[in-house]
Design an enzyme around this catalytic site. Structure first.
Site, PDB file in Angstrom:
ATOM      1  N   CYS A  88     119.036  -2.131 114.960  1.00 14.77           N
ATOM      2  CA  CYS A  88     119.444  -1.234 113.880  1.00 14.77           C
ATOM      3  C   CYS A  88     118.954   0.167 114.198  1.00 14.77           C
ATOM      4  CB  CYS A  88     118.854  -1.721 112.557  1.00 14.77           C
ATOM      5  SG  CYS A  88     119.323  -0.732 111.129  1.00 14.77           S
ATOM      6  N   HIS A 130     126.443  -6.561 108.854  1.00 11.02           N
ATOM      7  CA  HIS A 130     125.193  -5.809 108.966  1.00 11.02           C
ATOM      8  C   HIS A 130     125.264  -4.537 108.119  1.00 11.02           C
ATOM      9  CE1 HIS A 130     121.721  -4.206 111.506  1.00 11.02           C
ATOM     10  NE2 HIS A 130     122.181  -3.107 110.938  1.00 11.02           N
ATOM     11  N   GLU A 131     126.363  -3.800 108.245  1.00  8.04           N
ATOM     12  CA  GLU A 131     126.494  -2.538 107.501  1.00  8.04           C
ATOM     13  C   GLU A 131     126.645  -2.785 106.002  1.00  8.04           C
ATOM     14  OE1 GLU A 131     125.536  -0.011 109.032  1.00  8.04           O
ATOM     15  OE2 GLU A 131     125.732  -0.895 111.023  1.00  8.04           O
TER      16      GLU A 131
END
Length: 155
Positions: A88, A130-131
């Site tokens: 990330c 993830h986003e």
């Protein structure tokens, strides 16, 4: 268009829940442009508005197949499970294996307010999930099943 500082682990904004975009304005277009510029500059494959300090439900993703911009994205269907490596931009140097749905359908709006429904698999599905997690204050470190690199200070 501008490149913004990416917030890092420990900044409380990363743990906040983002608000839906109620009306798409030139400010939202500017946010999309800034997210893309910042993501490409980093470089990364995805970025969510909270990562640049904006608590709005807006993400950008590009896993090498072109830019995807989504406003108010949500996963509406998911199937299978794959464990894969993630990192990330907000947690430099950390990588871990994270279980995610193997295939997802994500619905959101494009910059013109049109509904987009995307069926994704592989890295694209992983990046979208993830986003979208970022929009709910969830970081990949919350889901890691095995660390691949240095373990960050927060779990």
């Amino acid at each position: 268009m501008a490149i913004h500082k990416i917030l890092t682990l420990g900044d409380p904004l990363l743990r906040e829940k983002s608000q839906p975009v109620r009306k798409i304005t030139s400010n939202v277009w500017k946010l999309l442009d800034n997210l893309a510029d910042t993501m490409y500059d980093a470089p990364g494959v995805g970025l969510a508005a909270p990562q640049i300090g904006v608590l709005k439900r807006v993400i950008v993703v590009d896993v090498g197949e072109g830019l995807t911009e989504l406003i108010n994205p949500e996963v509406i269907a998911a199937s299978g499970e794959e464990v894969g490596a993630e990192g990330c931009l907000s947690i430099p140097g950390a990588q871990g294996e994270v279980p995610r749905a193997a295939v997802v359908t994500v619905r959101g709006l494009d910059r013109h307010g049109r509904v987009r429904e995307i069926r994704a698999e592989g890295l694209y599905a992983r990046a979208l999930q993830h986003e979208i997690d970022h929009l709910d204050g969830i970081l990949f470190i919350d889901k890691v099943v095995r660390w691949l690199e240095n373990q960050p200070g927060e779990r």
